[in-house]
Write an enzyme that holds these catalytic residues in place. Sequence first.
Site, PDB file in Angstrom:
ATOM      1  N   LYS A 109     -43.208  98.538 -14.874  1.00  0.00           N
ATOM      2  CA  LYS A 109     -42.247  99.600 -15.208  1.00  0.00           C
ATOM      3  C   LYS A 109     -42.110  99.627 -16.720  1.00  0.00           C
ATOM      4  O   LYS A 109     -42.413  98.635 -17.394  1.00  0.00           O
ATOM      5  CB  LYS A 109     -40.881  99.296 -14.580  1.00  0.00           C
ATOM      6  CG  LYS A 109     -40.011 100.505 -14.413  1.00  0.00           C
ATOM      7  CD  LYS A 109     -40.369 101.293 -13.174  1.00  0.00           C
ATOM      8  CE  LYS A 109     -39.452 102.473 -12.968  1.00  0.00           C
ATOM      9  NZ  LYS A 109     -39.597 103.055 -11.621  1.00  0.00           N
TER      10      LYS A 109
HETATM   11  P1  NAD Z   1     -34.201 112.503 -12.908  1.00  0.00           P
HETATM   12  O1  NAD Z   1     -34.097 112.245 -14.345  1.00  0.00           O
HETATM   13  O2  NAD Z   1     -35.061 113.626 -12.450  1.00  0.00           O
HETATM   14  O3  NAD Z   1     -32.713 112.766 -12.309  1.00  0.00           O
HETATM   15  C1  NAD Z   1     -31.673 111.849 -12.500  1.00  0.00           C
HETATM   16  C2  NAD Z   1     -30.384 112.439 -11.940  1.00  0.00           C
HETATM   17  O4  NAD Z   1     -29.368 111.442 -12.011  1.00  0.00           O
HETATM   18  C3  NAD Z   1     -29.863 113.645 -12.711  1.00  0.00           C
HETATM   19  O5  NAD Z   1     -29.347 114.613 -11.808  1.00  0.00           O
HETATM   20  C4  NAD Z   1     -28.720 113.052 -13.528  1.00  0.00           C
HETATM   21  O6  NAD Z   1     -27.699 113.993 -13.886  1.00  0.00           O
HETATM   22  C5  NAD Z   1     -28.200 112.008 -12.569  1.00  0.00           C
HETATM   23  N1  NAD Z   1     -27.408 110.978 -13.263  1.00  0.00           N
HETATM   24  C6  NAD Z   1     -27.707 110.344 -14.423  1.00  0.00           C
HETATM   25  N2  NAD Z   1     -26.705 109.540 -14.782  1.00  0.00           N
HETATM   26  C7  NAD Z   1     -25.774 109.655 -13.816  1.00  0.00           C
HETATM   27  C8  NAD Z   1     -24.498 109.082 -13.639  1.00  0.00           C
HETATM   28  N3  NAD Z   1     -24.008 108.235 -14.536  1.00  0.00           N
HETATM   29  N4  NAD Z   1     -23.790 109.404 -12.508  1.00  0.00           N
HETATM   30  C9  NAD Z   1     -24.283 110.280 -11.612  1.00  0.00           C
HETATM   31  N5  NAD Z   1     -25.475 110.869 -11.749  1.00  0.00           N
HETATM   32  C10 NAD Z   1     -26.218 110.556 -12.837  1.00  0.00           C
HETATM   33  O7  NAD Z   1     -34.641 111.131 -12.223  1.00  0.00           O
HETATM   34  P2  NAD Z   1     -35.413 110.917 -10.834  1.00  0.00           P
HETATM   35  O8  NAD Z   1     -36.865 110.871 -11.114  1.00  0.00           O
HETATM   36  O9  NAD Z   1     -34.865 111.848  -9.831  1.00  0.00           O
HETATM   37  O10 NAD Z   1     -34.982 109.419 -10.495  1.00  0.00           O
HETATM   38  C11 NAD Z   1     -33.737 109.116  -9.865  1.00  0.00           C
HETATM   39  C12 NAD Z   1     -33.790 107.714  -9.287  1.00  0.00           C
HETATM   40  O11 NAD Z   1     -34.876 107.633  -8.334  1.00  0.00           O
HETATM   41  C13 NAD Z   1     -34.062 106.585 -10.273  1.00  0.00           C
HETATM   42  O12 NAD Z   1     -33.413 105.417  -9.832  1.00  0.00           O
HETATM   43  C14 NAD Z   1     -35.560 106.384 -10.187  1.00  0.00           C
HETATM   44  O13 NAD Z   1     -35.972 105.114 -10.624  1.00  0.00           O
HETATM   45  C15 NAD Z   1     -35.751 106.564  -8.703  1.00  0.00           C
HETATM   46  N6  NAD Z   1     -37.113 106.904  -8.296  1.00  0.00           N
HETATM   47  C16 NAD Z   1     -37.750 107.978  -8.817  1.00  0.00           C
HETATM   48  C17 NAD Z   1     -39.041 108.279  -8.375  1.00  0.00           C
HETATM   49  C18 NAD Z   1     -39.764 109.508  -8.845  1.00  0.00           C
HETATM   50  O14 NAD Z   1     -40.838 109.801  -8.281  1.00  0.00           O
HETATM   51  N7  NAD Z   1     -39.261 110.276  -9.796  1.00  0.00           N
HETATM   52  C19 NAD Z   1     -39.672 107.462  -7.433  1.00  0.00           C
HETATM   53  C20 NAD Z   1     -38.980 106.371  -6.905  1.00  0.00           C
HETATM   54  C21 NAD Z   1     -37.690 106.097  -7.344  1.00  0.00           C
END
Ligand code: NAD
Length: 424
Positions: A109
């Site tokens: 990561k």
């Molecule tokens: P992203 O940046 O697209 O979206 C993040 C979201 O979280 C946004 O809506 C933001 O406003 C919200 N957020 C941020 N801080 C916040 C807070 N303090 N309180 C409430 N909401 C908050 O990110 P993503 O790619 O959707 O990733 C989200 C989670 O999923 C992360 O933990 C990431 O590691 C995990 N994840 C992502 C993927 C992927 O393919 N993108 C895969 C596996 C896991």
Amino acid sequence: MIKEAKQQGLYDRVIAQVDMASELMSLNDTVRKILSKPFNEITVNFPVKLDSGKVEMFTGYRVQHNNWLGPYKGGLRYHPMVNMDEVRALAAWMTFKTSVAGLPLGGAKGGIQIDPSKYSNAEMERITRRFTYALGQNIGPEYDIPAPDVNTNAQIMAWMTDTYLSTLPPQERQKSLHVFTGKPLSMGGIPGRDRATGLGVVIAIEQWAKEKGMDLSGSTYTLQGFGNVGYWTAYFMKEKGARLIAIQDASGSYYNSKGINIDALIAYIKQNKGLISGYADAVQITSQEFFSTVADVFIPAALENQITETTAPLLNVKLVAEGANGPTSSEGDRILGHRGIDVIPDIYCNSGGVIVSYFEWLQNKQGDLWDMDSVVLRLRQRMQIAWAQIREKMAERKCDMRLATYITALGRLERAYLERGLFP
Ligand code: NAD
């Protein structure tokens, strides 16, 4: 978001989870010892010229936790809270996630400690390219393959891929396209990578509902985060007939008992810097009210440490499906267990993203072109196989799903290590 008084270090939480599973399965001591430390930890400090002409220094990280099963694999995150402890934990979770999914990949990561909202698009491109250049040969198509995560997307992957390939001799470039996944389709991306994590979350919830004899059509859920994972999860939950009644992102929390219209909300946030604040077709509520909303399922899809000793007692749901990585603290987990709330753990629940990243990697290696139907079919198959293995471990060890998922992951890593042995 409700703040926690004291927080356990994230990597300490990983170790605690591994320790619990190790005890239960009597994991080989050497395997446990080796898995407790990441193999490589890389910190890069690099300068970038801003639009103003001033030069700013940035700090980026890449942690390569383990590669017994295959090349290091894991996302890159752009966020002000990115730090070595967080990246280390996220890298270790990738090792266990790829193992549970049965992929020939390891865990890594990375990211930059940055608030992307403070920089122009042109600055973000220069920061991204300079970070890729600073990582240099620490990444590579057969060695360490990054992907998108929080605040990174297909555009960022395109800039990174272009920069990495530009550093290679011309003859090496085309065959190295699989150095990143989550790329745009025009650069070797695969159909469905954008929605893969959200679809995987819904496949996981479907299997849980089937076992409970529950119909998702007409069910209700609450969602934290409306980015890549949150939006696509909501999209597929809508296909199943489930109703989103409360949502929270970084800008606030909103409630509508009749159901929040996903299409209207995504159209709204596109005009509102990606945020839900000010959305008119729902009532604004406090964070406390958000966590207390009565629903069938809660899906955290934002950041770590959201379900804690403060918020876990508030939850009024049957299931927590962890779209985010590490959303539940150890104490939060214990409280959910006591309260009889089921948890589908992150390292299984959000594995759809890395599974389809693996398909993209294969597609590029083979010069192939996959279609959406094959991606969805094979994603579904992989998640169903892993589900069955985890449920078997749950029955065998009489433990909760998180522990059973770790036992499944650690078992595969243990076999790989014991057969391979230790050099020299
Ligand atoms: P992203 O940046 O697209 O979206 C993040 C979201 O979280 C946004 O809506 C933001 O406003 C919200 N957020 C941020 N801080 C916040 C807070 N303090 N309180 C409430 N909401 C908050 O990110 P993503 O790619 O959707 O990733 C989200 C989670 O999923 C992360 O933990 C990431 O590691 C995990 N994840 C992502 C993927 C992927 O393919 N993108 C895969 C596996 C896991």
